[in-house]
Design an enzyme around this catalytic site. Structure first.
Site, PDB file in Angstrom:
ATOM      1  N   ARG A  13       0.830  -1.211   0.000  1.00  0.00           N
ATOM      2  CA  ARG A  13       0.000   0.000   0.000  1.00  0.00           C
ATOM      3  C   ARG A  13       0.860   1.255   0.000  1.00  0.00           C
ATOM      4  O   ARG A  13       0.454   2.293  -0.542  1.00  0.00           O
ATOM      5  CB  ARG A  13      -0.944  -0.007   1.196  1.00  0.00           C
ATOM      6  CG  ARG A  13      -1.965  -1.144   1.205  1.00  0.00           C
ATOM      7  CD  ARG A  13      -2.837  -1.129  -0.059  1.00  0.00           C
ATOM      8  NE  ARG A  13      -3.868  -2.138  -0.014  1.00  0.00           N
ATOM      9  CZ  ARG A  13      -3.731  -3.384  -0.432  1.00  0.00           C
ATOM     10  NH1 ARG A  13      -2.563  -3.789  -0.943  1.00  0.00           N
ATOM     11  NH2 ARG A  13      -4.729  -4.251  -0.370  1.00  0.00           N
ATOM     12  N   CYS A 180      15.484  29.645  18.270  1.00  0.00           N
ATOM     13  CA  CYS A 180      14.943  30.888  17.722  1.00  0.00           C
ATOM     14  C   CYS A 180      13.514  31.093  18.214  1.00  0.00           C
ATOM     15  O   CYS A 180      13.095  32.207  18.525  1.00  0.00           O
ATOM     16  CB  CYS A 180      14.936  30.854  16.195  1.00  0.00           C
ATOM     17  SG  CYS A 180      16.546  30.823  15.395  1.00  0.00           S
ATOM     18  N   CYS A 192       4.498  17.972  34.408  1.00  0.00           N
ATOM     19  CA  CYS A 192       3.720  16.844  33.901  1.00  0.00           C
ATOM     20  C   CYS A 192       2.585  16.472  34.840  1.00  0.00           C
ATOM     21  O   CYS A 192       1.558  15.960  34.409  1.00  0.00           O
ATOM     22  CB  CYS A 192       4.639  15.629  33.720  1.00  0.00           C
ATOM     23  SG  CYS A 192       5.886  15.834  32.457  1.00  0.00           S
ATOM     24  N   CYS A 251      21.933  29.037  16.078  1.00  0.00           N
ATOM     25  CA  CYS A 251      22.032  28.985  14.616  1.00  0.00           C
ATOM     26  C   CYS A 251      22.206  30.350  13.981  1.00  0.00           C
ATOM     27  O   CYS A 251      22.112  30.477  12.760  1.00  0.00           O
ATOM     28  CB  CYS A 251      20.796  28.307  14.027  1.00  0.00           C
ATOM     29  SG  CYS A 251      19.298  29.339  14.047  1.00  0.00           S
TER      30      CYS A 251
END
Length: 297
Positions: A13, A180, A192, A251
């Site tokens: 499939r 970011c 939690c 980054c």
């Protein structure tokens, strides 16, 4: 190289999809995916990736199975209580999906062991899935992915709200990273034990995370650089582009590098249904819905 007759029938499939085909299924078989966290998200995402024919999975989690996990973490049952999640999940997946090699590390990912666990350029894998349940680990995984140029798919769920983020700065250099979006100095107050969740809500995000992972592996990367948010109460999806923050400590683009076009874009969106406001602009994204920073599953 081609699929065996047995594998061709097993994955027929998927092979019927023109976007996958036999070549895509072979790509799955030759792929290695690392999943950080084997709670609600990682539990289901790992099962779906193994069922899809991913050749190798590595599970990383130091947590143990608790009774309150069972409504959402469907690989586990009462007999598994008290045992390491990565160990239990790895053994069960190896038994159910012998075509997938499943390895595991029964430790929490820390600054001290991340190189030993994930390697520093000496271990090959094609994709990281962040299914962890705490802000510090998310930041740690994000930094490792950026520094080692590894594609990352991150998801989290709280209440009836979920978010999904796909990062691959090799493919889209101008897009941002998790830091970011949510800087490391952001305050996270929820835990939690204090936030509720329904199992199907976790399953929806885990399925989306696995779907994005499979698509990325075969080169369909439309989701890269975008933040998706799902409102499970009203069944609505929203998406927004995530630009790179030039000042990001993870980054950020060096001064003089024009590859980032941040700074000329300001997007403010307010959603009372999700009880959160997101601001993208001035090379930064902030959120008022701080509980989104935790995978409460």
């Amino acid at each position: 190289m081609s699929l065996s007759d047995s594998d061709f029938i097993r994955y027929s499939r998927q092979v019927l999809l023109p976007e996958v085909g036999e070549s895509g299924q072979l790509t799955f078989a030759n792929s290695h995916v690392v999943i950080i966290g084997v709670g609600g998200l990682g539990n289901l995402a790992a099962q779906q990736l193994a069922a899809a024919g991913i050749g190798r999975l590595t599970l990383v989690d130091g947590d143990r199975v608790e009774l309150s996990n069972l409504p959402r973490q469907l690989l586990f049952d009462d007999a598994d209580l008290g045992h390491n999640k990565a160990d239990v999940a790895g053994r069960k997946l190896n038994q159910s999906y012998p075509q997938t090699q499943v390895n595991w590390v029964g430790q929490f990912l820390t600054d001290d062991n991340i190189v030993a666990v994930l390697g520093d350029g000496d271990k090959h894998y094609d994709l990281l899935l962040d299914c962890s349940d705490n802000f510090a680990t998310r930041q740690r995984v994000n930094r490792f992915a950026i520094e080692n140029q590894i594609p990352l798919v991150s998801a989290s769920v709280a209440h009836f709200n979920g978010q999904l983020l796909s990062i691959d700065q090799r493919h889209k250099p101008n897009t941002g990273c998790y830091h970011c979006l949510f800087p490391a100095d952001m305050s996270v107050s929820q835990s939690c034990q204090t936030v509720g969740i329904l199992g199907p809500m976790v399953g929806a995000l885990a399925s989306m995370q696995a779907l994005v992972a499979l698509q990325q592996l075969i080169g369909h990367k439309q989701a890269v650089g975008k933040l998706f948010r799902f409102d499970g109460k009203h069944f609505s999806w929203r998406e927004v582009n995530l630009p790179r923050n030039q000042a990001c400590s993870v980054c950020g683009v060096a001064e003089g590098d024009n590859s980032s076009e941040l700074g000329d874009k300001l997007v403010t969106e307010l959603d009372l249904n999700l009880k959160q406001a997101s601001v993208i602009g001035s090379e930064r994204v902030k959120t008022g819905f701080q509980s989104a920073e935790k995978d409460y599953v």
